[in-house]
Scaffold this active site. Sequence first.
Site, PDB file in Angstrom:
ATOM      1  N   GLY A  10       0.810  -1.053  -0.146  1.00 21.29           N
ATOM      2  CA  GLY A  10      -0.005   0.063  -0.004  1.00 21.29           C
ATOM      3  C   GLY A  10       0.835   1.296  -0.085  1.00 21.29           C
ATOM      4  O   GLY A  10       1.886   1.296   0.463  1.00 21.29           O
ATOM      5  N   GLY A  12       0.599   5.109   1.647  1.00 21.13           N
ATOM      6  CA  GLY A  12       0.000   5.824   2.345  1.00 21.13           C
ATOM      7  C   GLY A  12       0.431   7.253   1.976  1.00 21.13           C
ATOM      8  O   GLY A  12       1.021   7.632   1.090  1.00 21.13           O
ATOM      9  N   SER A  13      -0.139   8.378   2.919  1.00 16.77           N
ATOM     10  CA  SER A  13       0.331   9.741   2.509  1.00 16.77           C
ATOM     11  C   SER A  13       1.621   9.955   2.912  1.00 16.77           C
ATOM     12  O   SER A  13       2.298  10.860   2.462  1.00 16.77           O
ATOM     13  CB  SER A  13      -0.565  10.783   3.021  1.00 16.77           C
ATOM     14  OG  SER A  13      -0.507  10.344   4.612  1.00 16.77           O
ATOM     15  N   THR A  16       5.548   4.311   1.696  1.00 15.29           N
ATOM     16  CA  THR A  16       5.107   3.082   0.722  1.00 15.29           C
ATOM     17  C   THR A  16       5.275   1.999   1.780  1.00 15.29           C
ATOM     18  O   THR A  16       6.513   1.751   2.506  1.00 15.29           O
ATOM     19  CB  THR A  16       6.137   2.842  -0.433  1.00 15.29           C
ATOM     20  OG1 THR A  16       5.746   4.208  -1.136  1.00 15.29           O
ATOM     21  CG2 THR A  16       5.726   1.734  -1.263  1.00 15.29           C
ATOM     22  N   VAL A  17       4.390   1.039   1.708  1.00 13.78           N
ATOM     23  CA  VAL A  17       4.667  -0.157   2.375  1.00 13.78           C
ATOM     24  C   VAL A  17       4.508  -1.435   1.607  1.00 13.78           C
ATOM     25  O   VAL A  17       3.801  -1.625   0.454  1.00 13.78           O
ATOM     26  CB  VAL A  17       3.287  -0.548   3.337  1.00 13.78           C
ATOM     27  CG1 VAL A  17       3.560  -1.487   4.527  1.00 13.78           C
ATOM     28  CG2 VAL A  17       3.367   1.049   4.458  1.00 13.78           C
ATOM     29  N   LYS A  32       7.814  -0.200   5.722  1.00 14.79           N
ATOM     30  CA  LYS A  32       7.221   0.757   5.588  1.00 14.79           C
ATOM     31  C   LYS A  32       8.416   1.874   5.170  1.00 14.79           C
ATOM     32  O   LYS A  32       9.410   1.975   6.022  1.00 14.79           O
ATOM     33  CB  LYS A  32       6.583   1.516   6.504  1.00 14.79           C
ATOM     34  CG  LYS A  32       5.562   2.683   6.290  1.00 14.79           C
ATOM     35  CD  LYS A  32       4.690   3.136   7.540  1.00 14.79           C
ATOM     36  CE  LYS A  32       3.928   4.618   7.383  1.00 14.79           C
ATOM     37  NZ  LYS A  32       2.880   4.388   8.303  1.00 14.79           N
ATOM     38  N   ASP A 126      -5.743   8.859  14.446  1.00 14.67           N
ATOM     39  CA  ASP A 126      -6.183   8.783  13.026  1.00 14.67           C
ATOM     40  C   ASP A 126      -7.056   7.289  12.750  1.00 14.67           C
ATOM     41  O   ASP A 126      -6.802   6.426  12.024  1.00 14.67           O
ATOM     42  CB  ASP A 126      -5.053   8.785  12.027  1.00 14.67           C
ATOM     43  CG  ASP A 126      -5.529   9.140  10.778  1.00 14.67           C
ATOM     44  OD1 ASP A 126      -6.719   9.442  10.713  1.00 14.67           O
ATOM     45  OD2 ASP A 126      -4.649   8.801   9.722  1.00 14.67           O
TER      46      ASP A 126
END
Length: 421
Positions: A10, A12-13, A16-17, A32, A126
């Site tokens: 994935g 994210g903001s 990168t994972v 990550k 979050d």
Amino acid sequence: MDWTRVRPLGNGSSATVSLADSRRFGGFIAVKSVEFSQSKILQREQRILSTLSSPFVVSYIGEDVTLENDNKLMYNLFMEYVPGGTLTDTTIRHGGRLDESLIGYYTRQVVQGLEYLHSCGLVHCDIKGRNILVGEDGAKIADFGCSRWVNQPAEIAGTPMFMAPEVARGEEQGFACDIWALGCTVIEMATGGSPWSNVGCDAVGALYRIAFSGESPEFPSFLSEQAKDFLGQCLKRNPKQRWTASQLLKHPFLEEFNSCSKQIKESNSSSCSPTSILDRGIWNSLEESETRCCENENSTVADDNRIRRLAMCSGLPDWTSDQSWVTIRVNHNYDDDDEDKVEVVGGSGMASVSYNIEDFEIPAPSVRKELVNLSYSNVSDRNGRDSFEDFKNCRKSSVDCSNFIFVRDKDKLLSSLISRC
Ligand SMILES: Nc1ncnc2c1ncn2[C@@H]1O[C@H](COP(=O)(O)OP(=O)(O)OP(=O)(O)O)[C@@H](O)[C@H]1O
């Protein structure tokens, strides 16, 4: 380097994972990564994650710095690999709506995770479906990029649609804001959509509504009275009246699902294949999304669920998708008279630029008011209005919007910013 990336999990903001294979750690791990020069937020996350240990929180494994093939120095955070994707992915896999039993099952684990975090003095800030990972043993809280120690000063952070009223007003971000976001996440699991109905993609409009309307998100009518009561305890506008995580664990809605957790877990694990293409997340290309829709045509889900799924794959605006939007976090630099730093945080990289800040008179004197003078033409709010105009309009209310800027075209913005640096 004693580990190798296998495939992306994935974007994210902030990073990168990837799934990685590691001899040292004896198998698959999640890594990550972000360029070292931009790794301040991820290193902060590492410092937080490395202090935590709970079955309901993604486990920390380690960190390192690597020089990659393209000569980039990368900072990497190692975590346990959680194979089932996010809670949002799980909801999509179940046709855009989870059964109440499954909602209770996952909610109980998230509340156990929150009880643990809050006992450590940590506010996650979050909580949402995309930040809950689903493993063989159920839900685990992840992504501590916005987290804060409750007694330490920190910028307001998080996802607008899941923000508690006091956070949207910029007043405080304590434990109770995680409980509000939990209530929003329960609605997300029940409806597959935004906790706030009728706001579309207008995050700025949603923030006004959250902050000042006096409303709470609508409870899905098909939920049981117990589930609605549980939501009521999470979604009280006054943070002092919201139940704590420990209180919520004793709520009949969660107690009831505790007894049948095992059964639910077993039926759930058989229905979601870890090798599914969906594991790659919903930011894949539209082409892949269409493949997903086709793949599911033979499934036994009811027609309305199939239609819901098709709508999510259709390329229509999806409130949960960060694909074409990035959030800019604004770091105020009060030491400097007129210069602040804007950090642009995007899945594929980050850039920073200085801008001038303008002070405006705002009617409600108690609220801190700063408006950001963004002059790039490609910055807009999610309705396509000019962002600067929109921010100027903040003067009409007492909300401080300076932390919430939405950018429509990430790549254009990044190149525009990089050329300015
Ligand atoms: N430990 C893990 N195991 C499996 N997948 C993971 C793991 N950690 C993250 N992911 C996947 O990577 C995605 C991005 O991770 P994460 O939310 O930590 O990134 P981020 O950059 O902090 O995101 P955000 O946009 O919420 O700030 C997640 O939504 C999830 O799909």
